[in-house]
Design an enzyme around this catalytic site. Structure first.
Site, PDB file in Angstrom:
ATOM      1  N   LYS A  79       5.388  11.478  -1.629  1.00  0.00           N
ATOM      2  CA  LYS A  79       5.253  10.262  -0.827  1.00  0.00           C
ATOM      3  C   LYS A  79       6.586   9.538  -0.631  1.00  0.00           C
ATOM      4  O   LYS A  79       6.856   9.020   0.452  1.00  0.00           O
ATOM      5  CB  LYS A  79       4.201   9.339  -1.431  1.00  0.00           C
ATOM      6  CG  LYS A  79       2.780   9.900  -1.296  1.00  0.00           C
ATOM      7  CD  LYS A  79       1.729   8.859  -1.596  1.00  0.00           C
ATOM      8  CE  LYS A  79       0.339   9.399  -1.292  1.00  0.00           C
ATOM      9  NZ  LYS A  79      -0.711   8.376  -1.439  1.00  0.00           N
ATOM     10  N   ASP A 121      -4.043   3.967   3.265  1.00  0.00           N
ATOM     11  CA  ASP A 121      -4.765   3.701   2.014  1.00  0.00           C
ATOM     12  C   ASP A 121      -5.379   2.307   1.987  1.00  0.00           C
ATOM     13  O   ASP A 121      -6.532   2.125   1.578  1.00  0.00           O
ATOM     14  CB  ASP A 121      -3.828   3.866   0.815  1.00  0.00           C
ATOM     15  CG  ASP A 121      -3.570   5.307   0.462  1.00  0.00           C
ATOM     16  OD1 ASP A 121      -4.400   6.170   0.820  1.00  0.00           O
ATOM     17  OD2 ASP A 121      -2.544   5.593  -0.177  1.00  0.00           O
ATOM     18  N   ASN A 143       0.018  -5.383 -14.596  1.00  0.00           N
ATOM     19  CA  ASN A 143       0.536  -4.053 -14.898  1.00  0.00           C
ATOM     20  C   ASN A 143       1.082  -4.036 -16.322  1.00  0.00           C
ATOM     21  O   ASN A 143       1.537  -5.061 -16.834  1.00  0.00           O
ATOM     22  CB  ASN A 143       1.643  -3.674 -13.912  1.00  0.00           C
ATOM     23  CG  ASN A 143       2.020  -2.206 -14.009  1.00  0.00           C
ATOM     24  OD1 ASN A 143       1.198  -1.336 -13.739  1.00  0.00           O
ATOM     25  ND2 ASN A 143       3.253  -1.928 -14.394  1.00  0.00           N
TER      26      ASN A 143
END
Length: 276
Positions: free
Chosen positions: A70, A106, A152
């Site tokens: 990607k 996405d 995260n």
């Protein structure tokens, strides 16, 4: 039957044999009566640019791009859509007038899947993870008016993500369960839960969830991840990742084959059977 008029597309990755995209796109070709074919394209790291240009020269309409290409796809494109620039990643490429155009579907696929399940895209959304998929999802939610919080394990990555998107809030990982009482949506965009991993106590994490919380996981192997099982046990609405896979594929199919495919029960059943 493939002939000289067949429109060609495929998916580039390494490995790529696990991808359900060939099954999905070739099903849509059959249903729509399209003279098209979609093939797996195993592409070793280090030769992506050469392979991509070769496919364009060979007359392919375009490709999907998956791990680990990607980032390479972002660099290789002559042009990026506004959505791809904002998402910071490319998963769908079309070859147009000699140019390589990169897009990211996405985020749209994620939101379309929520809408198809009757989930209103509003309020505060908590996104777990700070990788490419998390950024695409967070960008799409922000652009639809949601308040977005990103958690995260490495706080710096979450901070970098919200800075790049110029919106949202970064949160240390250990704090995210305390926010659930005020959230309408929880999105797991990490690898936690992939292939049934159980290295997270989701049941404990969800104890403070609002009864109105919708819980979704972008993972679709398995469809019922440990997070979704824990949410269902609390009576929360859940949405699995299979619909995102299907809905994100629609834009590519339209671009390559000129038909808007239908994400119907037959399509879901076909993909679901392949995952069993």
């Amino acid at each position: 039957m493939i002939d000289g008029h067949t429109s060609l597309a495929g998916v580039m990755g390494w490995p790529v044999e696990h991808s359900r995209s060939p099954l999905l796109h070739n099903h849509w070709c059959r249903v729509a009566g399209v003279n098209g074919a979609y093939v797996p394209l195993p592409t070793r790291p280090g030769v992506f640019d050469e392979a991509l240009k070769g496919l364009a020269a060979a007359g392919f309409r375009g490709v999907n791009v998956t791990i680990p290409h990607k980032e390479a796809a972002m660099r290789a494109c002559d042009e990026l859509t506004d959505v791809a620039k904002r998402a910071g990643t490319v998963n769908t490429i079309r070859f147009t007038d000699g140019r390589i155009v990169g897009d990211c579907t996405d985020g749209t696929g994620f939101c379309d899947n929520l809408t198809a399940h009757g989930v209103a895209i509003e309020g505060r959304a908590l996104v777990l993870g700070a990788g490419g998929a998390a950024r695409a999802v967070a960008a799409a939610l922000l652009d639809r008016g949601c308040e977005v919080v990103v958690a995260n394990r490495t706080l710096e990555r979450a901070e970098n993500l919200v800075e790049a998107l110029e919106g949202g809030e970064a949160l240390p990982w250990f704090e995210w369960p305390s926010l659930l009482s005020g959230c309408s949506l929880l999105v797991n965009a990490t690898s936690l839960g992939m292939n049934g991993r159980t290295d997270m106590d989701w049941e404990a994490a969800l104890r403070q969830a609002s009864p109105a919380l919708c819980v979704t996981d972008i993972v679709y192997t398995p469809r019922e991840t440990p997070l979704l099982k824990a949410a269902q046990a609390r009576g929360l609405k859940t949405v699995d990742g299979l619909g995102m896979l299907i809905h994100q594929a629609r834009a590519g199919f339209r671009a390559w084959f000129g038909v808007d495919p239908v994400a119907d029960e037959e399509t879901f059943a076909l993909l679901a059977a392949s995952l069993r």
